[in-house]
Write a protein that holds these residues in place. Structure first.
Motif, PDB file in Angstrom:
ATOM      1  N   CYS A   1      32.491  39.242  40.803  1.00  0.00           N
ATOM      2  CA  CYS A   1      31.215  39.885  40.534  1.00  0.00           C
ATOM      3  C   CYS A   1      31.420  40.921  39.439  1.00  0.00           C
ATOM      4  CB  CYS A   1      30.713  40.552  41.811  1.00  0.00           C
ATOM      5  SG  CYS A   1      29.153  41.442  41.645  1.00  0.00           S
ATOM      6  N   GLN A   2      30.462  41.004  38.536  1.00  0.00           N
ATOM      7  CA  GLN A   2      30.492  42.018  37.495  1.00  0.00           C
ATOM      8  C   GLN A   2      29.163  42.735  37.446  1.00  0.00           C
ATOM      9  OE1 GLN A   2      29.464  41.419  33.550  1.00  0.00           O
ATOM     10  NE2 GLN A   2      31.242  42.400  32.633  1.00  0.00           N
ATOM     11  N   ALA A   3      29.222  44.043  37.185  1.00  0.00           N
ATOM     12  CA  ALA A   3      28.007  44.824  37.005  1.00  0.00           C
ATOM     13  C   ALA A   3      28.065  45.566  35.678  1.00  0.00           C
ATOM     14  CB  ALA A   3      27.830  45.815  38.143  1.00  0.00           C
ATOM     15  N   GLN A   4      26.970  45.516  34.956  1.00  0.00           N
ATOM     16  CA  GLN A   4      26.804  46.375  33.781  1.00  0.00           C
ATOM     17  C   GLN A   4      25.834  47.481  34.185  1.00  0.00           C
ATOM     18  OE1 GLN A   4      25.421  44.113  30.417  1.00  0.00           O
ATOM     19  NE2 GLN A   4      27.446  43.355  29.914  1.00  0.00           N
TER      20      GLN A   4
ATOM     21  N   PHE B   1      25.704  58.347  34.326  1.00  0.00           N
ATOM     22  CA  PHE B   1      24.805  59.487  34.368  1.00  0.00           C
ATOM     23  C   PHE B   1      24.644  60.169  33.012  1.00  0.00           C
ATOM     24  CE2 PHE B   1      27.776  63.073  34.214  1.00  0.00           C
ATOM     25  CZ  PHE B   1      28.982  62.427  34.450  1.00  0.00           C
ATOM     26  N   VAL B   2      25.511  59.828  32.022  1.00  0.00           N
ATOM     27  CA  VAL B   2      25.341  60.388  30.676  1.00  0.00           C
ATOM     28  C   VAL B   2      24.762  59.357  29.712  1.00  0.00           C
ATOM     29  CG1 VAL B   2      27.135  62.119  30.965  1.00  0.00           C
ATOM     30  CG2 VAL B   2      27.735  59.874  29.998  1.00  0.00           C
ATOM     31  N   GLY B   3      24.398  58.179  30.229  1.00  0.00           N
ATOM     32  CA  GLY B   3      23.763  57.173  29.406  1.00  0.00           C
ATOM     33  C   GLY B   3      24.688  56.222  28.691  1.00  0.00           C
ATOM     34  N   THR B   4      25.937  56.153  29.129  1.00  0.00           N
ATOM     35  CA  THR B   4      26.894  55.214  28.550  1.00  0.00           C
ATOM     36  C   THR B   4      26.858  53.905  29.314  1.00  0.00           C
ATOM     37  OG1 THR B   4      28.342  57.036  27.872  1.00  0.00           O
ATOM     38  CG2 THR B   4      29.303  54.829  27.939  1.00  0.00           C
ATOM     39  N   LEU B   5      26.812  52.801  28.586  1.00  0.00           N
ATOM     40  CA  LEU B   5      26.811  51.482  29.226  1.00  0.00           C
ATOM     41  C   LEU B   5      28.253  51.103  29.585  1.00  0.00           C
ATOM     42  CD1 LEU B   5      25.022  49.088  30.064  1.00  0.00           C
ATOM     43  CD2 LEU B   5      25.523  48.073  27.831  1.00  0.00           C
ATOM     44  N   ARG B   6      28.481  50.825  30.841  1.00  0.00           N
ATOM     45  CA  ARG B   6      29.821  50.498  31.325  1.00  0.00           C
ATOM     46  C   ARG B   6      29.759  49.224  32.152  1.00  0.00           C
ATOM     47  NH1 ARG B   6      33.183  54.749  30.559  1.00  0.00           N
ATOM     48  NH2 ARG B   6      32.241  56.819  30.252  1.00  0.00           N
ATOM     49  N   SER B   7      30.924  48.729  32.524  1.00  0.00           N
ATOM     50  CA  SER B   7      30.971  47.561  33.390  1.00  0.00           C
ATOM     51  C   SER B   7      32.059  47.728  34.425  1.00  0.00           C
ATOM     52  CB  SER B   7      31.200  46.285  32.575  1.00  0.00           C
ATOM     53  OG  SER B   7      32.469  46.304  31.967  1.00  0.00           O
ATOM     54  N   SER B   8      31.862  47.099  35.547  1.00  0.00           N
ATOM     55  CA  SER B   8      32.848  47.096  36.621  1.00  0.00           C
ATOM     56  C   SER B   8      33.009  45.684  37.139  1.00  0.00           C
ATOM     57  CB  SER B   8      32.395  47.997  37.775  1.00  0.00           C
ATOM     58  OG  SER B   8      32.514  49.346  37.454  1.00  0.00           O
ATOM     59  N   TRP B   9      34.172  45.421  37.709  1.00  0.00           N
ATOM     60  CA  TRP B   9      34.480  44.119  38.291  1.00  0.00           C
ATOM     61  C   TRP B   9      34.843  44.291  39.752  1.00  0.00           C
ATOM     62  CZ3 TRP B   9      34.087  39.506  35.688  1.00  0.00           C
ATOM     63  CH2 TRP B   9      33.971  39.567  34.293  1.00  0.00           C
ATOM     64  N   GLY B  10      34.499  43.289  40.536  1.00  0.00           N
ATOM     65  CA  GLY B  10      34.956  43.250  41.900  1.00  0.00           C
ATOM     66  C   GLY B  10      36.352  42.670  41.984  1.00  0.00           C
ATOM     67  N   GLN B  11      36.881  42.631  43.210  1.00  0.00           N
ATOM     68  CA  GLN B  11      38.238  42.139  43.422  1.00  0.00           C
ATOM     69  C   GLN B  11      38.317  40.622  43.400  1.00  0.00           C
ATOM     70  OE1 GLN B  11      41.107  44.074  43.754  1.00  0.00           O
ATOM     71  NE2 GLN B  11      39.692  45.647  43.031  1.00  0.00           N
ATOM     72  N   GLY B  12      37.197  39.970  43.578  1.00  0.00           N
ATOM     73  CA  GLY B  12      37.194  38.518  43.571  1.00  0.00           C
ATOM     74  C   GLY B  12      37.211  37.938  44.968  1.00  0.00           C
ATOM     75  N   THR B  13      36.610  36.770  45.105  1.00  0.00           N
ATOM     76  CA  THR B  13      36.618  36.052  46.373  1.00  0.00           C
ATOM     77  C   THR B  13      36.946  34.579  46.087  1.00  0.00           C
ATOM     78  OG1 THR B  13      35.337  35.579  48.384  1.00  0.00           O
ATOM     79  CG2 THR B  13      34.104  35.607  46.319  1.00  0.00           C
ATOM     80  N   GLN B  14      37.840  34.042  46.903  1.00  0.00           N
ATOM     81  CA  GLN B  14      38.321  32.682  46.662  1.00  0.00           C
ATOM     82  C   GLN B  14      37.323  31.654  47.191  1.00  0.00           C
ATOM     83  OE1 GLN B  14      41.360  31.515  45.165  1.00  0.00           O
ATOM     84  NE2 GLN B  14      40.321  29.534  45.351  1.00  0.00           N
TER      85      GLN B  14
END
Length: 120
Positions: free
Chosen positions: A95-98, A102-115
Motif C-alpha cells: 500500500c502507498q499513500a501520497q 502539515f507544512v504543505g509538502t507532498l510526501r509518500s509512505s509505504w506499508g510493509q507489504g502483504t503476501q
C-alpha cells in the motif's frame, strides 16, 4: 509521517478472490491519493491501482476488470478487491499513500507489504 498497515493477504486457489485492506494513520496530514503496488520475486515493483481523494481510479491494464480499488475517505482506508486471481498475481502487495504534511509538502509512505499467493 503517515503509517500504513496492510491486511488481507493469504493463499488462494486460481480463480478465487481476496480483499486487501490498508489503513493510514498519523497526525497532521491530508491524503492526496492511495494505491496498491506489487512485487513478484525477481521482478520490479509495479503499479496495481490508485485512487485519488476525489475517487478517480487508475489501473494497470493487466488487472483492469479483475481488481477494484475503493476507499473510505473518512476512515483513511483503502481496499483492493481481487477477483479471478491467477498464479501470476502471486506477489507481495504494498500500500502507498501520497499526502500533504502539515507544512504543505507532498510526501509518500509505504506499508510493509502483504503476501498474496495464488496456487494453480
Amino acid at each position: 509521517q503517515v503509517q500504513l498497515v496492510e491486511s488481507g493477504g493469504g493463499l488462494v486457489q486460481a480463480g478465487g478472490s481476496l480483499r486487501l485492506s490498508c489503513a493510514a494513520s498519523g497526525g497532521g496530514f491530508s491524503l492526496n491519493a492511495m494505491g496498491w503496488y506489487r512485487q513478484a520475486p525477481g521482478k520490479q515493483r509495479e503499479l496495481v491501482a490508485t485512487i485519488t481523494s476525489g475517487g478517480v481510479t487508475n489501473y494497470s491494464d493487466s488487472m483492469k476488470g479483475r481488481f477494484t480499488i475503493s476507499r473510505e475517505s473518512g476512515k483513511n482506508l483503502v481496499y483492493l478487491q481481487m477477483n479471478s486471481l491467477k498464479p501470476e498475481d502471486t506477489a507481495v502487495y504494498y500500500c502507498q499513500a501520497q499526502y500533504w504534511d502539515f507544512v504543505g509538502t507532498l510526501r509518500s509512505s509505504w506499508g510493509q507489504g502483504t503476501q498474496v499467493t495464488v496456487s494453480s
